[in-house]
Design a protein around this motif. Structure first.
Motif, PDB file in Angstrom:
ATOM      1  N   ALA A 113       0.908  -1.126  -0.057  1.00 54.52           N
ATOM      2  CA  ALA A 113       0.023  -0.068  -0.111  1.00 54.52           C
ATOM      3  C   ALA A 113       0.812   1.167  -0.021  1.00 54.52           C
ATOM      4  O   ALA A 113       1.745   1.260   0.749  1.00 54.52           O
ATOM      5  N   GLU A 114       0.686   2.081  -1.102  1.00 50.62           N
ATOM      6  CA  GLU A 114       1.514   3.370  -1.085  1.00 50.62           C
ATOM      7  C   GLU A 114       0.801   4.394  -0.302  1.00 50.62           C
ATOM      8  O   GLU A 114      -0.212   4.773  -0.553  1.00 50.62           O
ATOM      9  N   ALA A 115       1.737   5.094   0.725  1.00 46.67           N
ATOM     10  CA  ALA A 115       1.029   6.254   1.300  1.00 46.67           C
ATOM     11  C   ALA A 115       1.489   7.366   0.562  1.00 46.67           C
ATOM     12  O   ALA A 115       2.585   7.573   0.274  1.00 46.67           O
TER      13      ALA A 115
ATOM     14  N   VAL B  40       6.517   4.292   1.410  1.00 50.74           N
ATOM     15  CA  VAL B  40       6.669   5.905   1.749  1.00 50.74           C
ATOM     16  C   VAL B  40       7.680   6.420   0.814  1.00 50.74           C
ATOM     17  O   VAL B  40       8.713   5.719   0.559  1.00 50.74           O
ATOM     18  N   ASN B  41       7.340   7.467   0.191  1.00 54.80           N
ATOM     19  CA  ASN B  41       8.048   8.213  -0.732  1.00 54.80           C
ATOM     20  C   ASN B  41       9.092   8.990  -0.186  1.00 54.80           C
ATOM     21  O   ASN B  41       8.877   9.808   0.892  1.00 54.80           O
ATOM     22  N   LEU B  42      10.480   9.017  -0.788  1.00 56.37           N
ATOM     23  CA  LEU B  42      11.400   9.616  -0.125  1.00 56.37           C
ATOM     24  C   LEU B  42      11.924  10.856  -1.018  1.00 56.37           C
ATOM     25  O   LEU B  42      11.586  10.928  -2.014  1.00 56.37           O
TER      26      LEU B  42
ATOM     27  N   LEU C  61      10.641   2.021   1.095  1.00 61.95           N
ATOM     28  CA  LEU C  61      10.939   3.340   0.870  1.00 61.95           C
ATOM     29  C   LEU C  61      11.027   3.399  -0.698  1.00 61.95           C
ATOM     30  O   LEU C  61      11.937   2.718  -1.279  1.00 61.95           O
ATOM     31  N   GLU C  62      10.533   4.558  -1.279  1.00 60.72           N
ATOM     32  CA  GLU C  62      10.311   4.569  -2.731  1.00 60.72           C
ATOM     33  C   GLU C  62      11.202   6.036  -3.293  1.00 60.72           C
ATOM     34  O   GLU C  62      11.308   6.959  -2.199  1.00 60.72           O
ATOM     35  N   LEU C  63      12.240   5.889  -3.930  1.00 62.93           N
ATOM     36  CA  LEU C  63      12.843   7.137  -4.437  1.00 62.93           C
ATOM     37  C   LEU C  63      12.849   7.169  -6.208  1.00 62.93           C
ATOM     38  O   LEU C  63      13.044   6.012  -6.438  1.00 62.93           O
TER      39      LEU C  63
ATOM     40  N   ILE D 235      12.624   1.818  -6.758  1.00 64.00           N
ATOM     41  CA  ILE D 235      12.894   3.017  -7.555  1.00 64.00           C
ATOM     42  C   ILE D 235      11.548   3.160  -8.268  1.00 64.00           C
ATOM     43  O   ILE D 235      11.140   2.445  -9.118  1.00 64.00           O
ATOM     44  N   ASP D 236      11.289   4.422  -7.988  1.00 67.00           N
ATOM     45  CA  ASP D 236      10.071   5.072  -8.365  1.00 67.00           C
ATOM     46  C   ASP D 236      10.088   5.501  -9.681  1.00 67.00           C
ATOM     47  O   ASP D 236      11.250   6.189 -10.350  1.00 67.00           O
ATOM     48  N   ASP D 237       8.891   5.548 -10.439  1.00 68.26           N
ATOM     49  CA  ASP D 237       8.966   6.291 -11.641  1.00 68.26           C
ATOM     50  C   ASP D 237      10.014   5.888 -12.723  1.00 68.26           C
ATOM     51  O   ASP D 237      10.660   6.644 -13.545  1.00 68.26           O
TER      52      ASP D 237
ATOM     53  N   LEU E 257      11.278  -2.395  -8.721  1.00 65.26           N
ATOM     54  CA  LEU E 257      11.247  -1.295  -9.791  1.00 65.26           C
ATOM     55  C   LEU E 257       9.637  -0.798  -9.917  1.00 65.26           C
ATOM     56  O   LEU E 257       8.878  -1.919 -10.273  1.00 65.26           O
ATOM     57  N   LYS E 258       9.528   0.202 -10.035  1.00 68.70           N
ATOM     58  CA  LYS E 258       8.162   0.706 -10.321  1.00 68.70           C
ATOM     59  C   LYS E 258       8.295   1.397 -11.775  1.00 68.70           C
ATOM     60  O   LYS E 258       8.618   2.590 -11.961  1.00 68.70           O
ATOM     61  N   LEU E 259       7.850   0.734 -12.684  1.00 70.47           N
ATOM     62  CA  LEU E 259       7.776   1.456 -13.949  1.00 70.47           C
ATOM     63  C   LEU E 259       6.796   2.455 -14.219  1.00 70.47           C
ATOM     64  O   LEU E 259       5.639   2.329 -13.372  1.00 70.47           O
TER      65      LEU E 259
HETATM   66 MG    MG Z   1       5.770   6.547  -5.316  1.00 67.33          MG
END
Ligand code: MG
Ligand code: C2E
Ligand code: MG
Ligand code: MG
Length: 290
Positions: free
Chosen positions: A58-60, A115-117, A147-149, A177-179, A198-200
Protein backbone atom coordinates in the motif's frame (compact mmCIF):
# COMPACT_ATOMS: atom_id res chain seq x y z
CA UNK A 1 6.94 27.31 -10.88
CA UNK A 2 8.11 24.69 -13.31
CA UNK A 3 6.70 21.16 -13.37
CA UNK A 4 9.12 18.26 -13.28
CA UNK A 5 8.40 14.76 -14.48
CA UNK A 6 7.41 13.66 -10.98
CA UNK A 7 4.69 16.26 -10.86
CA UNK A 8 6.61 18.15 -8.23
CA UNK A 9 7.07 21.83 -8.92
CA UNK A 10 10.47 23.43 -8.70
CA UNK A 11 10.55 26.93 -7.28
CA UNK A 12 11.47 29.53 -9.87
CA UNK A 13 11.68 33.15 -8.64
CA UNK A 14 9.31 35.64 -10.18
CA UNK A 15 11.28 37.19 -13.07
CA UNK A 16 10.10 40.70 -12.13
CA UNK A 17 10.44 40.83 -8.37
CA UNK A 18 12.85 37.94 -7.81
CA UNK A 19 10.75 36.82 -4.86
CA UNK A 20 8.22 34.15 -4.07
CA UNK A 21 4.62 35.23 -4.48
CA UNK A 22 2.65 36.15 -1.34
CA UNK A 23 0.56 33.00 -1.71
CA UNK A 24 3.62 30.82 -1.69
CA UNK A 25 5.03 32.53 1.40
CA UNK A 26 1.74 32.13 3.21
CA UNK A 27 1.63 28.46 2.22
CA UNK A 28 5.14 27.94 3.60
CA UNK A 29 4.19 29.51 6.94
CA UNK A 30 0.97 27.53 7.14
CA UNK A 31 2.81 24.31 6.35
CA UNK A 32 5.07 24.78 9.34
CA UNK A 33 2.07 24.77 11.66
CA UNK A 34 0.26 22.07 9.64
CA UNK A 35 3.13 19.70 10.39
CA UNK A 36 2.73 20.15 14.13
CA UNK A 37 -1.07 20.53 14.21
CA UNK A 38 -1.87 17.25 12.52
CA UNK A 39 -3.27 18.69 9.28
CA UNK A 40 -1.23 16.30 7.15
CA UNK A 41 -2.77 12.93 6.40
CA UNK A 42 -1.87 10.02 4.16
CA UNK A 43 -4.07 8.31 1.61
CA UNK A 44 -3.30 4.70 0.82
CA UNK A 45 -3.35 3.02 -2.57
CA UNK A 46 -3.19 -0.79 -2.75
CA UNK A 47 -0.81 -2.82 -4.87
CA UNK A 48 -2.00 -6.13 -6.25
CA UNK A 49 0.02 -9.23 -7.12
CA UNK A 50 -0.95 -9.93 -10.73
CA UNK A 51 -0.40 -13.64 -10.42
CA UNK A 52 -2.76 -14.41 -7.55
CA UNK A 53 -4.62 -11.23 -6.63
CA UNK A 54 -3.01 -10.85 -3.21
CA UNK A 55 -2.67 -7.36 -1.84
CA UNK A 56 1.10 -7.04 -1.50
CA UNK A 57 1.56 -3.38 -0.65
CA UNK A 58 0.00 0.00 0.00
CA UNK A 59 1.58 3.29 -1.02
CA UNK A 60 1.17 6.19 1.41
CA UNK A 61 0.54 9.45 -0.47
CA UNK A 62 0.59 12.70 1.47
CA UNK A 63 -2.44 15.02 1.56
CA UNK A 64 -2.92 18.30 3.40
CA UNK A 65 -6.23 18.77 5.10
CA UNK A 66 -6.09 22.56 4.81
CA UNK A 67 -8.49 24.45 7.11
CA UNK A 68 -9.79 26.71 4.32
CA UNK A 69 -8.52 25.35 1.01
CA UNK A 70 -9.70 21.75 1.40
CA UNK A 71 -7.70 18.65 0.62
CA UNK A 72 -4.43 19.59 -1.08
CA UNK A 73 -2.36 17.15 -3.14
CA UNK A 74 1.43 16.68 -3.19
CA UNK A 75 1.72 18.99 -6.20
CA UNK A 76 0.23 21.78 -4.04
CA UNK A 77 2.34 21.22 -0.97
CA UNK A 78 5.69 19.63 -1.90
CA UNK A 79 7.05 22.75 -3.63
CA UNK A 80 6.30 24.84 -0.54
CA UNK A 81 7.83 22.15 1.68
CA UNK A 82 10.97 22.10 -0.41
CA UNK A 83 11.23 25.88 -0.49
CA UNK A 84 10.74 26.14 3.27
CA UNK A 85 13.30 23.40 3.93
CA UNK A 86 10.59 21.22 5.46
CA UNK A 87 11.03 18.04 3.42
CA UNK A 88 12.74 16.14 6.24
CA UNK A 89 10.07 16.91 8.87
CA UNK A 90 7.43 16.18 6.22
CA UNK A 91 8.87 12.72 5.65
CA UNK A 92 9.07 12.16 9.42
CA UNK A 93 5.34 12.95 9.65
CA UNK A 94 4.40 10.77 6.66
CA UNK A 95 6.51 7.92 8.00
CA UNK A 96 4.79 8.22 11.36
CA UNK A 97 1.30 8.25 9.78
CA UNK A 98 2.11 5.38 7.42
CA UNK A 99 3.56 3.15 10.14
CA UNK A 100 0.71 3.96 12.52
CA UNK A 101 -1.67 2.81 9.75
CA UNK A 102 0.32 -0.36 9.02
CA UNK A 103 0.32 -1.09 12.75
CA UNK A 104 -3.47 -1.32 12.56
CA UNK A 105 -3.49 -4.08 9.93
CA UNK A 106 -0.16 -5.87 10.30
CA UNK A 107 -1.22 -8.65 12.69
CA UNK A 108 -4.12 -9.58 10.35
CA UNK A 109 -2.52 -8.76 6.98
CA UNK A 110 1.24 -8.63 6.48
CA UNK A 111 1.03 -5.91 3.84
CA UNK A 112 3.99 -3.51 3.78
CA UNK A 113 3.41 0.21 3.47
CA UNK A 114 5.45 2.32 1.00
CA UNK A 115 6.67 5.83 1.77
CA UNK A 116 8.14 8.22 -0.81
CA UNK A 117 11.51 9.81 -0.09
CA UNK A 118 12.87 13.05 -1.46
CA UNK A 119 16.48 14.07 -2.10
CA UNK A 120 16.67 15.73 1.34
CA UNK A 121 15.98 12.33 2.94
CA UNK A 122 18.36 10.26 0.88
CA UNK A 123 21.29 12.40 1.98
CA UNK A 124 20.19 12.28 5.63
CA UNK A 125 22.65 10.01 7.43
CA UNK A 126 20.26 9.85 10.40
CA UNK A 127 17.44 8.38 8.29
CA UNK A 128 18.21 4.70 9.01
CA UNK A 129 18.19 5.34 12.79
CA UNK A 130 14.99 7.39 12.54
CA UNK A 131 13.33 4.63 10.52
CA UNK A 132 14.48 1.94 12.94
CA UNK A 133 13.09 3.76 15.96
CA UNK A 134 9.81 4.57 14.18
CA UNK A 135 9.38 0.87 13.35
CA UNK A 136 10.13 -0.06 16.95
CA UNK A 137 7.63 2.50 18.26
CA UNK A 138 4.88 0.91 16.17
CA UNK A 139 5.92 -2.66 16.93
CA UNK A 140 6.58 -3.41 13.27
CA UNK A 141 9.33 -5.49 11.64
CA UNK A 142 11.50 -3.75 9.05
CA UNK A 143 9.85 -5.69 6.21
CA UNK A 144 6.61 -3.79 6.97
CA UNK A 145 8.16 -0.76 5.26
CA UNK A 146 9.17 -0.02 1.67
CA UNK A 147 10.90 3.24 0.82
CA UNK A 148 10.43 4.62 -2.71
CA UNK A 149 12.75 7.04 -4.42
CA UNK A 150 13.16 8.37 -7.93
CA UNK A 151 16.65 8.11 -9.38
CA UNK A 152 17.01 11.89 -9.51
CA UNK A 153 16.95 12.11 -5.72
CA UNK A 154 20.36 10.43 -5.73
CA UNK A 155 21.93 12.96 -8.05
CA UNK A 156 23.03 15.50 -5.42
CA UNK A 157 25.25 12.98 -3.62
CA UNK A 158 25.07 9.48 -5.12
CA UNK A 159 27.67 7.96 -2.81
CA UNK A 160 26.00 9.13 0.36
CA UNK A 161 22.60 8.15 -1.04
CA UNK A 162 23.79 4.62 -1.74
CA UNK A 163 25.25 4.38 1.77
CA UNK A 164 21.93 5.48 3.32
CA UNK A 165 20.00 3.00 1.17
CA UNK A 166 22.40 0.18 2.03
CA UNK A 167 21.96 0.89 5.75
CA UNK A 168 18.19 0.83 5.33
CA UNK A 169 18.30 -2.49 3.52
CA UNK A 170 20.59 -3.93 6.17
CA UNK A 171 17.81 -3.12 8.65
CA UNK A 172 15.49 -5.16 6.44
CA UNK A 173 13.53 -2.25 4.94
CA UNK A 174 12.62 -2.75 1.26
CA UNK A 175 13.67 -0.13 -1.28
CA UNK A 176 11.95 0.76 -4.53
CA UNK A 177 12.95 2.80 -7.57
CA UNK A 178 9.94 4.95 -8.41
CA UNK A 179 8.90 6.32 -11.82
CA UNK A 180 11.46 4.03 -13.45
CA UNK A 181 12.19 4.67 -17.10
CA UNK A 182 11.87 8.43 -17.08
CA UNK A 183 15.26 9.31 -15.55
CA UNK A 184 18.49 10.11 -17.33
CA UNK A 185 20.76 7.27 -16.41
CA UNK A 186 18.46 4.41 -15.50
CA UNK A 187 20.79 1.58 -16.48
CA UNK A 188 23.93 2.98 -14.91
CA UNK A 189 22.07 3.60 -11.66
CA UNK A 190 20.57 0.13 -11.65
CA UNK A 191 23.99 -1.43 -11.60
CA UNK A 192 24.89 -0.09 -8.16
CA UNK A 193 21.62 0.82 -6.55
CA UNK A 194 20.62 -1.30 -3.56
CA UNK A 195 16.96 -1.93 -4.45
CA UNK A 196 14.29 -4.61 -4.23
CA UNK A 197 11.72 -3.29 -6.65
CA UNK A 198 11.30 -1.26 -9.83
CA UNK A 199 8.16 0.80 -10.36
CA UNK A 200 7.66 1.29 -14.03
CA UNK A 201 6.38 4.78 -14.76
CA UNK A 202 2.80 5.33 -15.81
CA UNK A 203 3.93 6.88 -19.11
CA UNK A 204 5.31 3.46 -20.09
CA UNK A 205 2.49 1.28 -18.80
CA UNK A 206 -0.55 3.29 -19.92
CA UNK A 207 -0.29 2.51 -23.64
CA UNK A 208 0.62 -1.17 -23.63
CA UNK A 209 -2.69 -2.14 -25.23
CA UNK A 210 -2.45 0.28 -28.11
CA UNK A 211 1.25 0.64 -28.71
CA UNK A 212 3.46 -2.41 -29.50
CA UNK A 213 6.55 -0.31 -28.81
CA UNK A 214 5.34 0.43 -25.28
CA UNK A 215 4.66 -3.28 -24.84
CA UNK A 216 8.18 -4.11 -26.03
CA UNK A 217 9.64 -1.68 -23.49
CA UNK A 218 7.59 -3.22 -20.69
CA UNK A 219 8.61 -6.73 -21.69
CA UNK A 220 12.26 -5.76 -21.84
CA UNK A 221 12.08 -4.01 -18.46
CA UNK A 222 10.39 -7.03 -16.87
CA UNK A 223 13.27 -9.22 -18.09
CA UNK A 224 15.83 -6.71 -16.86
CA UNK A 225 14.19 -6.43 -13.43
CA UNK A 226 13.96 -10.19 -13.04
CA UNK A 227 17.56 -10.77 -14.11
CA UNK A 228 18.56 -8.28 -11.42
CA UNK A 229 16.37 -10.03 -8.86
CA UNK A 230 13.94 -7.11 -8.63
CA UNK A 231 10.18 -7.23 -8.52
CA UNK A 232 8.43 -5.16 -11.20
CA UNK A 233 5.51 -2.96 -10.21
CA UNK A 234 3.46 -1.28 -12.94
CA UNK A 235 2.07 2.06 -11.77
CA UNK A 236 -0.84 4.10 -13.06
CA UNK A 237 -2.85 1.08 -14.23
CA UNK A 238 -6.20 2.60 -15.11
CA UNK A 239 -8.11 -0.20 -16.84
CA UNK A 240 -8.68 -3.90 -16.41
CA UNK A 241 -7.56 -4.43 -20.02
CA UNK A 242 -4.22 -2.82 -19.19
CA UNK A 243 -3.72 -4.97 -16.11
CA UNK A 244 -4.45 -8.09 -18.14
CA UNK A 245 -1.82 -7.10 -20.71
CA UNK A 246 0.70 -6.18 -18.02
CA UNK A 247 0.18 -9.53 -16.32
CA UNK A 248 0.74 -11.28 -19.64
CA UNK A 249 3.93 -9.29 -20.19
CA UNK A 250 5.23 -10.57 -16.87
CA UNK A 251 4.69 -7.63 -14.51
CA UNK A 252 4.55 -8.85 -10.93
CA UNK A 253 2.44 -6.19 -9.29
CA UNK A 254 0.00 -3.48 -10.39
CA UNK A 255 -1.06 -0.23 -8.79
CA UNK A 256 -3.61 2.18 -10.20
CA UNK A 257 -7.18 3.37 -10.50
CA UNK A 258 -8.22 0.02 -12.04
CA UNK A 259 -7.61 -1.57 -8.64
CA UNK A 260 -8.41 1.37 -6.36
CA UNK A 261 -7.83 5.09 -6.01
CA UNK A 262 -5.77 6.32 -3.07
CA UNK A 263 -8.12 6.43 -0.05
CA UNK A 264 -8.18 7.51 3.60
CA UNK A 265 -6.68 5.07 6.09
CA UNK A 266 -10.02 3.95 7.56
CA UNK A 267 -11.40 3.23 4.09
CA UNK A 268 -8.26 1.27 3.23
CA UNK A 269 -8.71 -0.96 6.27
CA UNK A 270 -12.24 -1.76 5.09
CA UNK A 271 -11.03 -2.30 1.52
CA UNK A 272 -8.33 -4.69 2.71
CA UNK A 273 -10.84 -6.86 4.55
CA UNK A 274 -13.32 -6.81 1.65
CA UNK A 275 -10.63 -7.56 -0.95
CA UNK A 276 -9.65 -10.66 0.94
CA UNK A 277 -13.14 -12.15 0.97
CA UNK A 278 -14.52 -10.87 -2.34
CA UNK A 279 -11.22 -11.23 -4.23
CA UNK A 280 -11.92 -8.08 -6.21
CA UNK A 281 -14.43 -9.48 -8.65
CA UNK A 282 -14.13 -6.77 -11.27
CA UNK A 283 -10.36 -6.90 -11.52
CA UNK A 284 -9.35 -10.44 -10.76
CA UNK A 285 -12.01 -12.63 -12.20
CA UNK A 286 -11.57 -11.23 -15.70
CA UNK A 287 -7.81 -11.25 -15.21
CA UNK A 288 -7.42 -14.83 -14.10
CA UNK A 289 -9.90 -16.20 -16.62
CA UNK A 290 -7.92 -14.89 -19.61
MG1 MG B 1 5.80 6.59 -5.23
P1 C2E C 1 4.25 8.65 -7.14
O1 C2E C 1 5.05 8.24 -5.97
O2 C2E C 1 4.66 8.11 -8.46
O3 C2E C 1 2.77 8.23 -6.76
C1 C2E C 1 1.79 7.85 -7.70
C2 C2E C 1 0.91 9.00 -8.07
O4 C2E C 1 0.08 8.58 -9.15
C3 C2E C 1 -0.05 9.47 -6.99
O5 C2E C 1 -0.32 10.85 -7.18
C4 C2E C 1 -1.30 8.67 -7.30
O6 C2E C 1 -2.48 9.24 -6.79
C5 C2E C 1 -1.27 8.71 -8.80
N1 C2E C 1 -1.98 7.56 -9.41
C6 C2E C 1 -2.17 6.33 -8.89
N2 C2E C 1 -2.82 5.52 -9.75
C7 C2E C 1 -3.07 6.26 -10.85
C8 C2E C 1 -3.71 5.98 -12.10
O7 C2E C 1 -4.21 4.88 -12.38
N3 C2E C 1 -3.76 7.01 -12.99
C9 C2E C 1 -3.23 8.23 -12.73
N4 C2E C 1 -3.36 9.16 -13.66
N5 C2E C 1 -2.61 8.52 -11.58
C10 C2E C 1 -2.52 7.55 -10.65
P2 C2E C 1 -0.23 11.91 -5.98
O8 C2E C 1 -0.78 11.32 -4.71
O9 C2E C 1 -0.78 13.20 -6.47
O10 C2E C 1 1.34 12.05 -5.77
C11 C2E C 1 2.14 12.59 -6.78
C12 C2E C 1 3.60 12.45 -6.44
O11 C2E C 1 3.93 13.22 -5.28
C13 C2E C 1 4.01 11.02 -6.08
O12 C2E C 1 4.20 10.27 -7.25
C14 C2E C 1 5.29 11.27 -5.31
O13 C2E C 1 6.37 11.49 -6.18
C15 C2E C 1 4.97 12.56 -4.60
N6 C2E C 1 4.56 12.28 -3.20
C16 C2E C 1 3.36 11.85 -2.74
N7 C2E C 1 3.37 11.70 -1.40
C17 C2E C 1 4.64 12.02 -1.01
C18 C2E C 1 5.31 12.07 0.28
O14 C2E C 1 4.76 11.74 1.33
N8 C2E C 1 6.62 12.47 0.28
C19 C2E C 1 7.27 12.81 -0.87
N9 C2E C 1 8.56 13.20 -0.77
N10 C2E C 1 6.68 12.78 -2.08
C20 C2E C 1 5.38 12.39 -2.15
MG1 MG D 1 5.63 6.52 -9.04
MG1 MG E 1 4.67 8.69 -10.80
Amino acid sequence: AKSTRTGVHVYVPDPVTGTAGGDRLRTMEELRTALTDGELVVFLQPQLDLRNGDVVGAEALVRWNHPTRGLLSPADLLPAAEQAGLLRPLTDTVLELALAAAGRWWTDHEVPVSVNLSAANVTDLDLPDKVASALRRHGLPARALTLELVEDTLMTDPERGRAVLSDLRRLGVRTSIDDYGTGYSSLAYLRHLPADELKLDRSLTADVDRDPRAAAIVQHTVALAHHLGLSLVAEGVETVATSVTLARLGCDVAQGYAIARPMPVDDFLGWLVASESALLDEVLVPLLSQ
